[in-house]
Design a protein around this motif. Structure first.
Motif, PDB file in Angstrom:
ATOM      1  N   GLU A 223      18.250  80.499  53.269  1.00 44.73           N
ATOM      2  CA  GLU A 223      17.773  81.320  54.328  1.00 44.73           C
ATOM      3  C   GLU A 223      16.369  81.155  54.618  1.00 44.73           C
ATOM      4  N   HIS A 350      15.338  81.852  50.472  1.00 45.51           N
ATOM      5  CA  HIS A 350      16.247  81.957  49.418  1.00 45.51           C
ATOM      6  C   HIS A 350      17.103  80.989  49.448  1.00 45.51           C
ATOM      7  N   ARG A 465      16.145  93.019  44.933  1.00 43.06           N
ATOM      8  CA  ARG A 465      15.351  92.135  45.756  1.00 43.06           C
ATOM      9  C   ARG A 465      14.076  91.545  45.027  1.00 43.06           C
ATOM     10  N   GLU A 477      20.970  83.279  43.721  1.00 41.64           N
ATOM     11  CA  GLU A 477      19.893  83.131  44.753  1.00 41.64           C
ATOM     12  C   GLU A 477      18.569  82.653  44.116  1.00 41.64           C
TER      13      GLU A 477
HETATM   14 MG    MG Z   1      18.948  86.353  50.690  1.00 37.04          MG
END
Ligand code: MG
Ligand code: ADP
Length: 729
Positions: A223, A350, A465, A477
């Motif tokens: 990403e 990411h 997050r 991730e």
């Molecule tokens: Mg992400």
């Protein structure tokens, strides 16, 4: 979606081919949209059957390609490319600059008789010899032996690059020195994929499942976050043009505090840009999928579907290049820097990572058959162990001067490498640690009673997050990667540390299980091995808020490394254990690893010094003159007020305040220039000096400049302000 992602057995040959475009188990996208790619479908149409089969054998099994086969493929490639308007071809590679490199050769060669013949042989396809002397080698090569070779990576598709009205055939290649050392980012990535595959297969063998598996591939989905600003502002800021980030800029009244940008409606100029980027990328075979506004004003994100690591890595470079290329057509500048603006969020990349078998199973998908759940837990635990044992090299893999502004700077994510699992998996790991995970967890979430092994839901509800390394459903991730980084290196490190961990686990399991095929015995043996590993490495698990001071303290108590900046992080690269690991799995020799450490540290120094000199130049030639002009104005106000026989105290105080700010500017400027002027010979010393003297001096200068920005009249301020730049629509 689920049917797209479902790549189970029973592929027709045709399907198998299609999937190779994206890797064996990545989403099976119909590549016919990829007009500018020499896809397997096109190859099948254009190549004689035997040649096509030979190529597949090379791609699938790494069989050597004969010169005759290469000649036929090259001829077909050239024909296809020229039909599409290509005039030139290039070997396309990723030197250690972090960018891509290309050197074009024309297909047409003039003949002495005045005509021109078109030429592109198999040997030109397979091997190139660019002058390697100007690429960083970190001491591997002296310039007098500057020979470097590029070698065709036939697992990554050949494509057409359309730029400036020309079309060029691009052949993805590895780049190595004449003594065989990797001078690029692709070669170690491919080697690490090989290592990961071999070790993962050992684990699968223990479980006796998936006997048809002949290869395991690392998959990556990246990403990309980025900023867009009006190009007119961009050109008026030397810092943006030279450093891709602002070195000065007072805080605007409206930053991201309203939280009104994230997932907000996309401005029309921006969406026009996005769709043009998507069109270009689609032609190139990049499976772009998601686009949205990000947290900061003017910040956006693009995400493609995941692919085989090697192809995803090549495609990621194309994504960054396409965004940079297309933005100006919309009057925009695309900024990929990790922290272009102070005071608002920076950009990351990411990197979603998993492992897939060639039979189509995602090894990190918990929702398989019950008996494979233990297999899933084994892979999961191996990854946890990898992050704990190799936190240093994982941290180093994302280190750069630019990323320092994010990691360890109270912004996503912290520099401490920890693993987030979510409630479900944490619970299972805890149960596994303390014995046999049999008890039933009430609440309907998990039923561990009916089966010996837990059935785990695909998506645990929460998404932390703040974690640098989070399990998100059926993949990890890795969020610490910088937005401008090439993903090949963090990908290489991930693959290698997990290969190392799988090797460790496989060895224990093979010993414990022996030759038995009794599932009960296997299960007990596996559980015992996993328990030991969990006990030893659970310190790396953390599900809380990674931004808090408490976590910093807790992590310290747990003994987790916390390299808050790049120099100390990079210096861990060549620790004995890392040299041994890269060597053992044949990913990088000692020399290759050392050269990378050298290059990354050198890059850090250069990057900061370029910024420092730019800051100094802007301060001296733009900010100070503006401040002096204003000083004159203020002095004139004092004089005029006194001449009019009025009380000039307020005007004088104003002038004095201004003089104080100018003095601070001069002082900090001198300090910075003095810090930049020092050049310790030894590279580590230099990096340390840059970190400890130059960077703080830059910060001090910035404070002085930003203070002046709040004092000077707007018409005198020589550069666009944050307020202006961050409001484009
Ligand atoms: Mg992400
Ligand atoms: P978010 O923004 O919520 O993190 P996105 O849907 O934007 O999620 O991005 C998720 C990324 O993860 C996509 O690029 C997707 O293709 C990728 N991904 C999904 N499954 C895998 C997998 N098995 N291996 C690697 N990447 C994956």
């Amino acid at each position: 979606m689920s049917t797209l992602l479902n790549g189970k057995n029973g592929h027709t040959t045709h399907h198998r081919m299609e999937m190779f475009m994206n890797g064996p188990t990545a989403p099976r996208v119909d590549q016919s949209f990829a007009e500018d790619v020499f896809t397997f479908r096109v190859m099948q149409q254009r190549l004689p059957k035997d040649v096509y089969r030979a190529l597949l054998r090379t791609v699938e099994h790494g069989d050597a390609m004969t010169p005759a086969t290469a000649d036929v493929i090259a001829a077909a490639m050239k024909e296809w490319a020229m039909e599409h308007g290509a005039t030139h071809y290039t070997h396309w590679f990723q030197p250690l600059t972090g960018l891509t490199a290309e050197k074009h050769d024309a297909f047409l060669t003039p003949d002495p008789d005045g005509t021109a013949i078109s030429e592109f042989s198999g040997s030109a396809l397979v091997r190139g010899e660019p002058d390697a002397s100007s690429f960083p080698s970190g001491g591997i090569r002296a310039t007098f032996e500057a020979r470097g070779y590029t070698a065709w990576d036939c697992t990554s598709p050949v494509f057409l690059n359309r730029n400036g009205g020309t079309v060029t055939l691009c052949i993805p290649t590895a780049f190595v020195s004449w003594t065989g050392e990797a001078l690029d980012k692709k070669t170690p990535l491919l080697r690490s994929m090989q290592a990961l595959s071999e070790q993962a297969i050992r684990i699968l063998k223990v479980f006796g499942a998936d006997t048809g598996v002949t290869a395991v591939t690392a998959t990556l989905g990246c990403e990309q976050e980025y900023f867009l600003i009006d190009r007119e502002y961009y050109f008026r800021r030397e810092d943006l043009v030279t450093c891709d980030r602002t070195l000065f800029g007072a805080k605007p009244p409206k930053g991201q505090q309203m939280e009104d940008h994230y997932f907000g409606s996309i401005p029309s100029r921006v969406i026009a840009f996005m769709s043009e980027v998507e069109r270009e990328l689609t032609r190139l075979g990049v499976p772009v999928k998601t686009r949205h506004n990000e947290v900061a004003p003017c910040q956006f994100e693009l995400a493609p579907l995941f692919e085989t690591a090697n192809i995803a890595s090549d495609h990621q470079m194309l994504v960054m290049e396409a965004m940079k290329r297309v933005a100006p057509r919309h009057g925009l500048q695309c900024i990929l820097h990790e922290k272009p603006f102070k005071g608002i969020n920076g950009s990351g990349k990411h990197v979603n990572w998993s492992m897939s078998t060639n039979t189509g199973a995602n090894l990190l998908d918990p929702r398989d058959e019950t008996h494979t759940n233990m297999q899933f837990l084994t892979f999961l635990v191996a990854v946890i162990r990898a992050v704990d044992v190799h936190a240093d090299i994982l941290r180093a893999s994302v280190a750069s001067a630019a990323n320092d502004h994010r990691l360890g700077a109270n912004e996503a994510p912290p520099a401490i490498m920890s693993v987030f699992l979510g409630d479900m998996l944490t619970d299972i790991i805890e149960q596994l640690e303390s014995g046999n995970p049999r008890k039933t967890l009430k609440g309907g979430k998990l039923d561990l009673g009916a089966r010996t092994l837990p059935q785990i839901p695909r998506h645990s509800g929460d998404r932390n997050r703040t974690s640098p390394f989070a399990f998100t459903g059926n993949k990890f991730e890795f969020r610490a990667v910088g937005s401008s980084a090439a993903v090949a290196w963090p990908g290489t490190v991930l693959n290698t540390i997990v290969a190392d961990s799988l090797d460790y686990v496989a060895t224990l399991l093979e010993r414990a299980v022996g030759g038995t095929t009794d599932t009960k015995k296997i299960e007990i043996a596996v559980r015992k091995v996993l328990q030991g590993i969990i006990k030893q490495h659970k310190r790396v698990l953390f599900d809380g808020d990674g931004y808090t001071a408490e976590w910093q303290a807790t992590a310290k108590k747990r003994g987790l490394p916390n390299h808050r900046e790049s120099v100390s992080a990079l210096c861990t690269m060549t620790a004995k254990k890392n040299i041994a690991m890269f060597k053992k799995f044949k990913v990088l020799s000692k020399v290759e690893l050392e050269s990378r450490e050298h290059i990354f540290i050198e890059k850090y120094i250069k990057q900061v010094l370029i910024e420092a000199e730019t800051a100094s130049s802007m301060a001296r030639t733009q900010i100070l003159p503006a401040a002096l002009r204003h000083q004159t104005e203020l002095a004139e106000v004092v004089a005029a007020t006194e001449a009019a026989g009025l009380d000039a105290d307020a005007a004088r105080a104003h002038l004095e305040g201004h003089l104080g700010a100018v003095k601070a500017l001069r002082g900090t400027l001198e300090r910075l220039d003095a810090a930049v002027a020092k050049h310790p010979e030894e590279i580590h010393k230099h990096a340390t000096q840059v970190r400890d003297e130059v960077r703080p001096a830059m910060a001090a200068l910035r404070a002085a400049v930003d203070e002046l920005e709040t004092r000077l009249p707007r018409d005198l301020w020589p550069i666009p302000s944050y307020r202006e730049m961050l409001l484009i629509r």
